[in-house]
Design an enzyme around this catalytic site. Structure first.
Site, PDB file in Angstrom:
ATOM      1  N   LYS A  13       0.828  -1.221   0.003  1.00 57.70           N
ATOM      2  CA  LYS A  13      -0.061   0.047   0.078  1.00 57.70           C
ATOM      3  C   LYS A  13       0.921   1.105   0.005  1.00 57.70           C
ATOM      4  O   LYS A  13       0.469   2.173  -0.840  1.00 57.70           O
ATOM      5  CB  LYS A  13      -0.869  -0.037   1.174  1.00 57.70           C
ATOM      6  CG  LYS A  13      -1.808  -1.142   1.198  1.00 57.70           C
ATOM      7  CD  LYS A  13      -2.781  -1.103   2.565  1.00 57.70           C
ATOM      8  CE  LYS A  13      -2.045  -0.945   3.849  1.00 57.70           C
ATOM      9  NZ  LYS A  13      -1.312  -2.693   4.116  1.00 57.70           N
ATOM     10  N   ARG A  88     -10.425   0.462   8.204  1.00 56.64           N
ATOM     11  CA  ARG A  88      -9.797  -0.844   8.205  1.00 56.64           C
ATOM     12  C   ARG A  88     -11.134  -1.390   9.228  1.00 56.64           C
ATOM     13  O   ARG A  88     -10.771  -2.847   9.552  1.00 56.64           O
ATOM     14  CB  ARG A  88      -8.722  -0.870   9.476  1.00 56.64           C
ATOM     15  CG  ARG A  88      -7.359  -0.961   8.692  1.00 56.64           C
ATOM     16  CD  ARG A  88      -6.311  -0.593   9.590  1.00 56.64           C
ATOM     17  NE  ARG A  88      -5.289  -1.443   9.663  1.00 56.64           N
ATOM     18  CZ  ARG A  88      -4.171  -0.877   9.032  1.00 56.64           C
ATOM     19  NH1 ARG A  88      -4.106   0.017   8.374  1.00 56.64           N
ATOM     20  NH2 ARG A  88      -2.934  -1.913   8.963  1.00 56.64           N
ATOM     21  N   ARG A 127      11.713  -5.797   5.074  1.00 55.53           N
ATOM     22  CA  ARG A 127      11.401  -4.161   5.015  1.00 55.53           C
ATOM     23  C   ARG A 127      12.400  -3.341   5.665  1.00 55.53           C
ATOM     24  O   ARG A 127      12.798  -3.598   6.876  1.00 55.53           O
ATOM     25  CB  ARG A 127      10.057  -3.787   5.195  1.00 55.53           C
ATOM     26  CG  ARG A 127       9.762  -2.186   5.165  1.00 55.53           C
ATOM     27  CD  ARG A 127       8.284  -2.171   5.185  1.00 55.53           C
ATOM     28  NE  ARG A 127       7.643  -2.533   6.411  1.00 55.53           N
ATOM     29  CZ  ARG A 127       6.188  -2.520   6.490  1.00 55.53           C
ATOM     30  NH1 ARG A 127       5.558  -1.909   5.620  1.00 55.53           N
ATOM     31  NH2 ARG A 127       5.959  -2.948   7.555  1.00 55.53           N
ATOM     32  N   ARG A 160      10.733  -1.867  11.453  1.00 55.51           N
ATOM     33  CA  ARG A 160       9.543  -1.303  12.452  1.00 55.51           C
ATOM     34  C   ARG A 160       9.528  -2.246  13.404  1.00 55.51           C
ATOM     35  O   ARG A 160       9.762  -3.344  13.347  1.00 55.51           O
ATOM     36  CB  ARG A 160       8.256  -1.257  11.318  1.00 55.51           C
ATOM     37  CG  ARG A 160       7.987   0.054  10.992  1.00 55.51           C
ATOM     38  CD  ARG A 160       6.877  -0.041   9.994  1.00 55.51           C
ATOM     39  NE  ARG A 160       5.466  -0.539  10.310  1.00 55.51           N
ATOM     40  CZ  ARG A 160       4.607  -0.619   9.532  1.00 55.51           C
ATOM     41  NH1 ARG A 160       4.777  -0.002   8.281  1.00 55.51           N
ATOM     42  NH2 ARG A 160       3.411  -1.322   9.848  1.00 55.51           N
ATOM     43  N   ARG A 171      -1.096  -9.338  13.103  1.00 54.39           N
ATOM     44  CA  ARG A 171      -1.621  -8.345  11.964  1.00 54.39           C
ATOM     45  C   ARG A 171      -2.491  -8.808  10.787  1.00 54.39           C
ATOM     46  O   ARG A 171      -3.318  -8.353  10.257  1.00 54.39           O
ATOM     47  CB  ARG A 171      -0.389  -7.511  11.532  1.00 54.39           C
ATOM     48  CG  ARG A 171       0.011  -6.424  12.463  1.00 54.39           C
ATOM     49  CD  ARG A 171       1.510  -5.961  12.277  1.00 54.39           C
ATOM     50  NE  ARG A 171       1.468  -5.252  10.853  1.00 54.39           N
ATOM     51  CZ  ARG A 171       2.692  -5.321  10.226  1.00 54.39           C
ATOM     52  NH1 ARG A 171       3.978  -5.696  10.690  1.00 54.39           N
ATOM     53  NH2 ARG A 171       2.770  -4.558   9.072  1.00 54.39           N
TER      54      ARG A 171
HETATM   55  P1  AP5 Z   1       4.724  -1.558   1.893  1.00 49.35           P
HETATM   56  O1  AP5 Z   1       4.412  -0.846   0.758  1.00 49.35           O
HETATM   57  O2  AP5 Z   1       5.704  -0.989   3.109  1.00 49.35           O
HETATM   58  O3  AP5 Z   1       3.396  -2.484   2.483  1.00 49.35           O
HETATM   59  P2  AP5 Z   1       2.227  -2.042   3.279  1.00 49.35           P
HETATM   60  O4  AP5 Z   1       1.145  -2.640   2.452  1.00 49.35           O
HETATM   61  O5  AP5 Z   1       2.166  -0.486   3.251  1.00 49.35           O
HETATM   62  O6  AP5 Z   1       2.202  -2.584   4.809  1.00 49.35           O
HETATM   63  P3  AP5 Z   1       2.527  -2.090   6.114  1.00 49.35           P
HETATM   64  O7  AP5 Z   1       3.059  -3.079   6.856  1.00 49.35           O
HETATM   65  O8  AP5 Z   1       2.583  -0.787   6.153  1.00 49.35           O
HETATM   66  O9  AP5 Z   1       0.747  -2.279   6.275  1.00 49.35           O
HETATM   67  P4  AP5 Z   1       0.018  -2.485   7.555  1.00 49.35           P
HETATM   68  O10 AP5 Z   1      -1.402  -2.250   7.125  1.00 49.35           O
HETATM   69  O11 AP5 Z   1       0.431  -3.803   8.453  1.00 49.35           O
HETATM   70  O12 AP5 Z   1       0.722  -1.154   8.414  1.00 49.35           O
HETATM   71  P5  AP5 Z   1       0.161   0.360   8.993  1.00 49.35           P
HETATM   72  O13 AP5 Z   1       1.275   1.188   8.850  1.00 49.35           O
HETATM   73  O14 AP5 Z   1      -0.942   0.845   7.982  1.00 49.35           O
HETATM   74  O15 AP5 Z   1       5.634  -2.965   1.239  1.00 49.35           O
HETATM   75  C1  AP5 Z   1       6.237  -3.882   2.268  1.00 49.35           C
HETATM   76  C2  AP5 Z   1       7.589  -4.154   2.069  1.00 49.35           C
HETATM   77  O16 AP5 Z   1       7.293  -5.150   0.770  1.00 49.35           O
HETATM   78  C3  AP5 Z   1       8.514  -3.167   1.634  1.00 49.35           C
HETATM   79  O17 AP5 Z   1       9.813  -3.377   1.959  1.00 49.35           O
HETATM   80  C4  AP5 Z   1       8.439  -3.029  -0.020  1.00 49.35           C
HETATM   81  O18 AP5 Z   1       9.807  -2.765  -0.442  1.00 49.35           O
HETATM   82  C5  AP5 Z   1       8.190  -4.541  -0.350  1.00 49.35           C
HETATM   83  N1  AP5 Z   1       7.487  -4.531  -1.475  1.00 49.35           N
HETATM   84  C6  AP5 Z   1       6.363  -4.097  -1.922  1.00 49.35           C
HETATM   85  N2  AP5 Z   1       5.821  -4.101  -2.948  1.00 49.35           N
HETATM   86  C7  AP5 Z   1       6.374  -5.316  -3.426  1.00 49.35           C
HETATM   87  C8  AP5 Z   1       6.362  -5.911  -4.548  1.00 49.35           C
HETATM   88  N3  AP5 Z   1       5.341  -5.776  -5.429  1.00 49.35           N
HETATM   89  N4  AP5 Z   1       7.021  -6.996  -4.627  1.00 49.35           N
HETATM   90  C9  AP5 Z   1       8.121  -7.178  -3.917  1.00 49.35           C
HETATM   91  N5  AP5 Z   1       8.295  -6.480  -2.628  1.00 49.35           N
HETATM   92  C10 AP5 Z   1       7.500  -5.354  -2.452  1.00 49.35           C
HETATM   93  O19 AP5 Z   1      -0.414   0.136  10.217  1.00 49.35           O
HETATM   94  C11 AP5 Z   1       0.210  -0.465  11.290  1.00 49.35           C
HETATM   95  C12 AP5 Z   1      -0.555  -0.483  12.434  1.00 49.35           C
HETATM   96  O20 AP5 Z   1      -1.254   0.901  13.046  1.00 49.35           O
HETATM   97  C13 AP5 Z   1      -1.628  -1.332  12.658  1.00 49.35           C
HETATM   98  O21 AP5 Z   1      -1.339  -2.553  12.853  1.00 49.35           O
HETATM   99  C14 AP5 Z   1      -2.692  -0.911  13.605  1.00 49.35           C
HETATM  100  O22 AP5 Z   1      -2.267  -1.139  14.954  1.00 49.35           O
HETATM  101  C15 AP5 Z   1      -2.521   0.805  13.375  1.00 49.35           C
HETATM  102  N6  AP5 Z   1      -3.291   1.205  12.481  1.00 49.35           N
HETATM  103  C16 AP5 Z   1      -3.066   1.949  11.250  1.00 49.35           C
HETATM  104  N7  AP5 Z   1      -4.183   2.173  10.798  1.00 49.35           N
HETATM  105  C17 AP5 Z   1      -5.022   2.168  11.394  1.00 49.35           C
HETATM  106  C18 AP5 Z   1      -6.658   2.203  11.391  1.00 49.35           C
HETATM  107  N8  AP5 Z   1      -7.278   2.660  10.276  1.00 49.35           N
HETATM  108  N9  AP5 Z   1      -7.300   1.540  12.418  1.00 49.35           N
HETATM  109  C19 AP5 Z   1      -6.798   0.991  13.415  1.00 49.35           C
HETATM  110  N10 AP5 Z   1      -5.485   0.847  13.751  1.00 49.35           N
HETATM  111  C20 AP5 Z   1      -4.916   1.236  12.558  1.00 49.35           C
HETATM  112 MG    MG Z   2       2.506   0.943   4.997  1.00 48.24          MG
END
Ligand code: AP5
Ligand code: MG
Ligand code: ZN
Length: 214
Positions: A13, A88, A127, A160, A171
């Site tokens: 994402k 979410r 990552r 992270r 997660r």
């Molecule tokens: P990356 O692009 O970083 O993936 P991402 O989908 O952004 O993954 P996140 O871990 O950020 O998602 P998340 O939803 O768990 O975390 P968030 O920060 O939103 O890519 C990942 C890796 O893969 C990178 O190294 C990249 O280089 C590689 N990659 C990307 N595309 C690739 C491809 N095509 N091929 C190969 N490699 C690839 O949330 C964190 C926490 O915050 C949650 O757990 C929750 O506690 C809280 N939170 C956040 N939002 C909310 C909400 N709306 N409601 C409640 N709690 C929330």
């Molecule tokens: Mg992310």
């Protein structure tokens, strides 16, 4: 253009959002990034969020909705936004609908990046995120030229706290139980664009662009 990105942790994402913001002229709004910033600043909200994030659980809806409400009022959201990681839960989705109604705005596309769970653990353990600009490298799929240093801005890369395998599994479970039902919610509105997120980053980017006509 108003876009939501939905996908499991590690689906890409953030990676895809960062590649689209310039071309579309809209900001990336990542609730995860906003919580990590609050944790770093040590605000009360940050402390509350960290307890949930470290367990792989969601931050309570009222907290998240408040943060997004405030963010969407900022002037840079006038031309639109890419929401990364929000909504979410169904309650967050309904709150967003109400917010957009009030703003006399609406969603254009809900882009769902699909990647099976067994591909995601390796993406997340490998990552490396930049402390300076937030760019996400990957030790195998997008390695930095110099180990531990961001190619884009030269700052230090870090891992992270929630990218430990046990937390990643939590997660993923949280995603499947609480977030994936949103796909049906938005399908009923006819705005879901499903993308095969297992392809390489550029192929995924091309597919995302094609799906939103950009
Ligand atoms: P990356 O692009 O970083 O993936 P991402 O989908 O952004 O993954 P996140 O871990 O950020 O998602 P998340 O939803 O768990 O975390 P968030 O920060 O939103 O890519 C990942 C890796 O893969 C990178 O190294 C990249 O280089 C590689 N990659 C990307 N595309 C690739 C491809 N095509 N091929 C190969 N490699 C690839 O949330 C964190 C926490 O915050 C949650 O757990 C929750 O506690 C809280 N939170 C956040 N939002 C909310 C909400 N709306 N409601 C409640 N709690 C929330
Ligand atoms: Mg992310
Ligand atoms: Zn950087």
């Amino acid at each position: 253009m108003n876009i939501i990105l939905i996908g499991p942790p590690g689906a890409g994402k953030g990676t895809q959002a960062k590649r689209m913001i310039e071309r579309l002229g809209v900001p990336q709004i990542s609730t995860g990034d906003m919580f990590r910033a609050a944790v770093k600043e040590g605000t009360p909200m940050g402390l509350k969020a960290k307890a949930c994030m470290d367990k792989g659980e969601l931050v309570p809806d009222d907290v998240v909705i408040g943060v997004v409400n405030e963010r969407l009022q900022k002037p840079d959201c006038k031309p639109g936004f890419i929401l990364d990681g929000f909504p979410r839960t169904l309650d967050q989705a309904k709150a967003l609908d109400e917010l957009l109604d009030k703003m006399r705005s609406k969603l254009d596309h809900v882009v769902v990046i699909e990647v099976p769970d067994n591909n995601l653990v390796g993406r997340l353990t490998g990552r490396r995120t930049c402390r300076g600009c937030g760019y996400m490298h990957h030790i195998t799929f997008d390695p930095p030229k110099k180990e531990g240093i961001c190619d884009k801005c030269g700052s230090e890369l870090y891992q992270r706290d929630d990218d430990q395998e046990v937390t990643i599994r939590e997660r993923l479970a949280t995603y499947h139980s609480q977030t994936s039902p949103l796909i049906e919610y938005y399908s009923n509105k006819g705005i879901v664009r499903k993308i095969d997120g297992t392809k390489n980053m550029q192929e995924v980017q091309d597919a995302v662009k094609a799906s939103i006509g950009a």
